[in-house]
Design a protein around this motif. Structure first.
Motif, PDB file in Angstrom:
ATOM      1  N   PRO A  80      -7.688   4.655  -2.956  1.00 14.24           N
ATOM      2  CA  PRO A  80      -7.282   5.376  -1.734  1.00 14.24           C
ATOM      3  C   PRO A  80      -6.293   4.598  -0.885  1.00 14.24           C
ATOM      4  CG  PRO A  80      -9.677   5.340  -1.980  1.00 14.24           C
ATOM      5  CD  PRO A  80      -9.125   4.417  -3.013  1.00 14.24           C
ATOM      6  N   ARG A  81      -6.230   3.265  -1.101  1.00 14.93           N
ATOM      7  CA  ARG A  81      -5.335   2.476  -0.247  1.00 14.93           C
ATOM      8  C   ARG A  81      -3.876   2.593  -0.658  1.00 14.93           C
ATOM      9  NH1 ARG A  81      -3.615  -2.682  -1.606  1.00 14.93           N
ATOM     10  NH2 ARG A  81      -4.233  -3.489  -3.639  1.00 14.93           N
ATOM     11  N   PHE A  82      -3.622   3.160  -1.835  1.00 11.56           N
ATOM     12  CA  PHE A  82      -2.253   3.312  -2.294  1.00 11.56           C
ATOM     13  C   PHE A  82      -1.659   4.642  -1.843  1.00 11.56           C
ATOM     14  CE2 PHE A  82      -2.953   0.069  -5.685  1.00 11.56           C
ATOM     15  CZ  PHE A  82      -1.833  -0.695  -5.405  1.00 11.56           C
ATOM     16  N   ARG A  83      -0.450   4.562  -1.313  1.00  9.83           N
ATOM     17  CA  ARG A  83       0.381   5.760  -1.173  1.00  9.83           C
ATOM     18  C   ARG A  83       1.554   5.537  -2.106  1.00  9.83           C
ATOM     19  NH1 ARG A  83       4.934   7.077   3.154  1.00  9.83           N
ATOM     20  NH2 ARG A  83       5.549   9.099   2.349  1.00  9.83           N
ATOM     21  N   VAL A 103       4.583   7.032  -4.438  1.00  9.37           N
ATOM     22  CA  VAL A 103       5.461   8.182  -4.618  1.00  9.37           C
ATOM     23  C   VAL A 103       6.400   7.907  -5.782  1.00  9.37           C
ATOM     24  CG1 VAL A 103       7.210   9.663  -3.566  1.00  9.37           C
ATOM     25  CG2 VAL A 103       5.364   8.737  -2.162  1.00  9.37           C
ATOM     26  N   PHE A 129       8.214   2.437   3.427  1.00  4.26           N
ATOM     27  CA  PHE A 129       7.458   1.859   2.320  1.00  4.26           C
ATOM     28  C   PHE A 129       7.327   0.346   2.443  1.00  4.26           C
ATOM     29  CE2 PHE A 129       9.204   5.825   0.723  1.00  4.26           C
ATOM     30  CZ  PHE A 129       8.097   6.400   0.109  1.00  4.26           C
ATOM     31  N   ARG A 145       2.893   4.070 -12.353  1.00  7.46           N
ATOM     32  CA  ARG A 145       1.713   4.638 -11.683  1.00  7.46           C
ATOM     33  C   ARG A 145       0.468   4.463 -12.536  1.00  7.46           C
ATOM     34  NH1 ARG A 145      -1.822   4.741  -9.456  1.00  7.46           N
ATOM     35  NH2 ARG A 145      -2.792   6.140  -7.963  1.00  7.46           N
ATOM     36  N   SER A 197       0.812  -1.220   0.000  1.00  2.77           N
ATOM     37  CA  SER A 197       0.000   0.000   0.000  1.00  2.77           C
ATOM     38  C   SER A 197       0.844   1.267   0.000  1.00  2.77           C
ATOM     39  CB  SER A 197      -0.927   0.019   1.223  1.00  2.77           C
ATOM     40  OG  SER A 197      -0.168  -0.007   2.422  1.00  2.77           O
ATOM     41  N   ARG A 198       2.131   1.133   0.317  1.00  2.11           N
ATOM     42  CA  ARG A 198       3.053   2.280   0.282  1.00  2.11           C
ATOM     43  C   ARG A 198       4.192   1.920  -0.667  1.00  2.11           C
ATOM     44  NH1 ARG A 198       4.978   2.584   6.227  1.00  2.11           N
ATOM     45  NH2 ARG A 198       5.056   0.332   5.816  1.00  2.11           N
ATOM     46  N   PRO A 247       1.757  12.262  -5.849  1.00  2.59           N
ATOM     47  CA  PRO A 247       2.980  12.891  -5.357  1.00  2.59           C
ATOM     48  C   PRO A 247       4.219  12.418  -6.115  1.00  2.59           C
ATOM     49  CG  PRO A 247       2.313  11.142  -3.874  1.00  2.59           C
ATOM     50  CD  PRO A 247       1.236  11.252  -4.903  1.00  2.59           C
TER      51      PRO A 247
END
Length: 229
Positions: free
Chosen positions: A65-68, A70, A101, A58, A45-46, A85
């Motif tokens: 929404p569960r993904f962060r 970068v 992460f 990406r 998820s990160r 981001p």
């Protein structure tokens, strides 16, 4: 040494490489799609994409929404096209805390570095315990159909050496090798563009393309390595 040091000077070459692969893919799943599936299966998820370019990974992942997620790259030019981001930074000095992460990815970028081991150590540092690193590397015998006119130069992170290099930093490493036709270049212009994307000067690329048969299937050889912290 920065991540992709020549792409700010010549971002069109990077875009050309991406376009040629995307346009002439012959039914196979792209590497970014394959990696995206592995990230989803792992429940990450990160995710940190090191050397993210314009955001191919990406775009291969669902909006959720569960993904962060970068994206990080040294090229300001390429980052402008990456969804937020995004962060301009160096793979040798990742600006994140330890364990930030669940997964880190480096797609065909470690060969840009003089010291890939430093980048691998940084990637391990920012992974949480049990986190996953996915890195890809290209073989020295990649694109054998082009051997009469072009051969890739040995690099600091070729597929032949990549497993040993990753094992210097990670204890658990899985290797998935590929060796199969991936694209078909339909004409001399496509062959020329493929060579230009691989740093062959345009006049030489055009001349070389004139000496090859068309359509030209191109076999991609390399490895995807999955390491766990």
């Amino acid at each position: 040494m920065a991540l992709t040091p020549d792409y700010d000077a010549d971002p069109e070459r990077f875009r050309l490489a991406a376009r040629v692969t995307r346009q002439y893919l012959i039914g196979a799943r792209s590497l970014h799609d394959h990696i995206a599936a592995k990230l989803l299966a792992a429940g990450a998820s990160r995710v940190l994409d090191i050397g993210c370019g314009e955001g191919a990974l990406r775009h291969a992942l669902p909006d959720s929404p569960r993904f962060r997620f970068v994206g990080l790259d040294a090229s300001a030019t390429l980052l402008r096209a990456h969804p937020a981001p995004r962060l301009r930074a160096d793979a040798l000095r990742l600006p994140f805390r330890d364990g930030a992460f669940d997964a880190a990815v480096a797609v065909n970028m470690l060969y840009h570095l003089d010291e890939p081991r430093i980048a691998l150590r940084e990637a391990r540092r920012v992974l949480a315990p049990g986190g996953t690193l996915l890195v890809s590397a290209i073989c020295r015998t990649d694109s054998p159909e082009l051997a009469p006119v072009w051969r890739p130069e040995p690099s600091t992170f070729d597929a032949e050496d990549a497993p040993a290099r990753v094992c210097e930093v990670f204890d658990e490493v899985e290797v998935e090798r590929w060796d199969a036709p991936l694209i078909t270049l339909p004409d001399r212009a496509a062959i020329r563009d493929y060579l230009i994307a691989r740093r062959v000067p345009r006049p030489q690329a055009a001349e070389a393309a004139s000496r090859l048969p068309t359509p030209l299937p191109v076999t991609k050889r390399g490895s995807l390595l999955l390491a766990r912290r």
